[in-house]
Design a protein around this motif. Structure first.
Motif, mmCIF file in Angstrom:
data_model
loop_
_atom_site.group_PDB
_atom_site.id
_atom_site.type_symbol
_atom_site.label_atom_id
_atom_site.label_comp_id
_atom_site.label_asym_id
_atom_site.label_seq_id
_atom_site.Cartn_x
_atom_site.Cartn_y
_atom_site.Cartn_z
ATOM 1 N N LEU A 58 0.829 -1.208 0.000
ATOM 2 C CA LEU A 58 0.000 0.000 0.000
ATOM 3 C C LEU A 58 0.866 1.261 0.000
ATOM 4 O O LEU A 58 0.556 2.236 -0.691
ATOM 5 C CB LEU A 58 -0.956 -0.018 1.185
ATOM 6 N N LEU A 59 1.960 1.229 0.750
ATOM 7 C CA LEU A 59 2.863 2.380 0.775
ATOM 8 C C LEU A 59 3.549 2.564 -0.583
ATOM 9 O O LEU A 59 3.654 3.692 -1.079
ATOM 10 C CB LEU A 59 3.898 2.224 1.889
ATOM 11 N N LEU A 60 4.008 1.482 -1.180
ATOM 12 C CA LEU A 60 4.648 1.591 -2.494
ATOM 13 C C LEU A 60 3.658 2.104 -3.540
ATOM 14 O O LEU A 60 4.037 2.889 -4.425
ATOM 15 C CB LEU A 60 5.243 0.247 -2.906
ATOM 16 N N GLU A 64 4.107 5.433 -5.696
ATOM 17 C CA GLU A 64 3.926 5.382 -7.147
ATOM 18 C C GLU A 64 2.978 6.490 -7.596
ATOM 19 O O GLU A 64 3.214 7.162 -8.607
ATOM 20 C CB GLU A 64 3.359 4.006 -7.508
ATOM 21 N N GLU A 65 1.928 6.673 -6.833
ATOM 22 C CA GLU A 65 0.958 7.725 -7.138
ATOM 23 C C GLU A 65 1.600 9.110 -7.039
ATOM 24 O O GLU A 65 1.389 9.968 -7.894
ATOM 25 C CB GLU A 65 -0.218 7.603 -6.168
ATOM 26 N N GLY A 69 4.513 8.503 -12.356
ATOM 27 C CA GLY A 69 5.168 7.974 -13.542
ATOM 28 C C GLY A 69 6.506 8.615 -13.857
ATOM 29 O O GLY A 69 7.164 8.236 -14.821
ATOM 30 N N ASP A 70 6.908 9.591 -13.057
ATOM 31 C CA ASP A 70 8.192 10.270 -13.261
ATOM 32 C C ASP A 70 9.283 9.511 -12.523
ATOM 33 O O ASP A 70 9.371 9.582 -11.291
ATOM 34 C CB ASP A 70 8.091 11.709 -12.752
ATOM 35 N N ALA A 71 10.123 8.809 -13.256
ATOM 36 C CA ALA A 71 11.185 8.006 -12.644
ATOM 37 C C ALA A 71 12.213 8.875 -11.921
ATOM 38 O O ALA A 71 12.984 8.361 -11.103
ATOM 39 C CB ALA A 71 11.881 7.165 -13.708
ATOM 40 N N HIS A 72 12.225 10.166 -12.180
ATOM 41 C CA HIS A 72 13.178 11.066 -11.535
ATOM 42 C C HIS A 72 12.609 11.751 -10.296
ATOM 43 O O HIS A 72 13.321 12.479 -9.617
ATOM 44 C CB HIS A 72 13.679 12.106 -12.537
ATOM 45 N N ALA A 75 9.994 10.447 -4.983
ATOM 46 C CA ALA A 75 9.146 9.350 -4.494
ATOM 47 C C ALA A 75 9.475 8.043 -5.208
ATOM 48 O O ALA A 75 9.386 6.967 -4.613
ATOM 49 C CB ALA A 75 7.669 9.684 -4.672
ATOM 50 N N ALA A 76 9.865 8.124 -6.472
ATOM 51 C CA ALA A 76 10.243 6.913 -7.207
ATOM 52 C C ALA A 76 11.521 6.322 -6.618
ATOM 53 O O ALA A 76 11.632 5.100 -6.459
ATOM 54 C CB ALA A 76 10.427 7.224 -8.690
ATOM 55 N N GLN A 77 12.479 7.176 -6.286
ATOM 56 C CA GLN A 77 13.715 6.685 -5.675
ATOM 57 C C GLN A 77 13.450 6.155 -4.276
ATOM 58 O O GLN A 77 13.985 5.119 -3.890
ATOM 59 C CB GLN A 77 14.775 7.791 -5.624
#
Length: 182
Positions: A58-60, A64-65, A69-72, A75-77
């Protein structure tokens, strides 16, 4: 935490991982007694693992939200670092339980597959109590017979956690706090 990480910390005084507080909050949430009492989650290694995976999933999904969708995006890191921390912790637990080096990769592969599969199952169910209950029966309870009331309890708790995470600003999550601003 792997053996090398422990040795580095012991010898070199390496600082803890920046995601350690967030991971500790995940584990703390997963170990809340109500999941095991009212929710009838088995208080076993598998049951505790499955609860950590539920909360972590749920946290991941929330991270992701946030990343959108921005890999940079940070939150993605953070999401990638948190998943790595989880796997390092699980590897340490396997070693502590006496699992040998030759078997650990097989166990780690299963754990990664479980995390990935559950993220998908909980993503599909996060807005629907009935769908969440079905996902929990398959993934948390692993198909074992369990009372409808127990499943409903954990489904409601999981959806409540999802709501709390959705209301928690990213900076609070990154600091290890799973609660929205008071």
């Amino acid at each position: 935490m792997g053996l090398i990480d422990r040795l580095k910390r012991l010898v070199g005084g390496a600082s803890p991982s920046p995601v350690a507080p967030l991971y500790a909050a995940v584990v703390n949430e997963a170990r809340q007694p109500h999941y095991y009492v009212e929710g009838a989650v088995p208080d076993t290694l598998d049951g505790r693992f499955d609860m950590v995976v539920l909360v972590l999933s749920l946290l991941l999904l929330r991270l992701e939200e946030v990343a959108g969708g921005d890999a940079h995006h940070p939150a993605a890191q953070l999401s990638a670092d948190l998943a790595d921390h989880f796997l390092t912790d699980m590897e340490g637990n396997l070693r502590q339980d006496g699992i040998g080096d030759q078997v650990i990769p097989k166990h780690m592969g299963r754990m990664m597959a479980a995390l990935g599969g559950r993220i998908g199952a909980y993503r599909d169910a996060r807005g629907d109590a009935e769908a969440m209950g079905q996902a929990l029966r398959r993934n948390l309870y692993r198909g074992a017979p369990v009372a409808d009331a127990a499943v409903a309890f954990v489904a409601a708790a999981a959806l409540g956690l999802w709501s709390r995470l959705a209301d928690t600003p990213y900076d609070r999550l990154a600091a290890g706090d799973l609660e929205p601003t008071p």
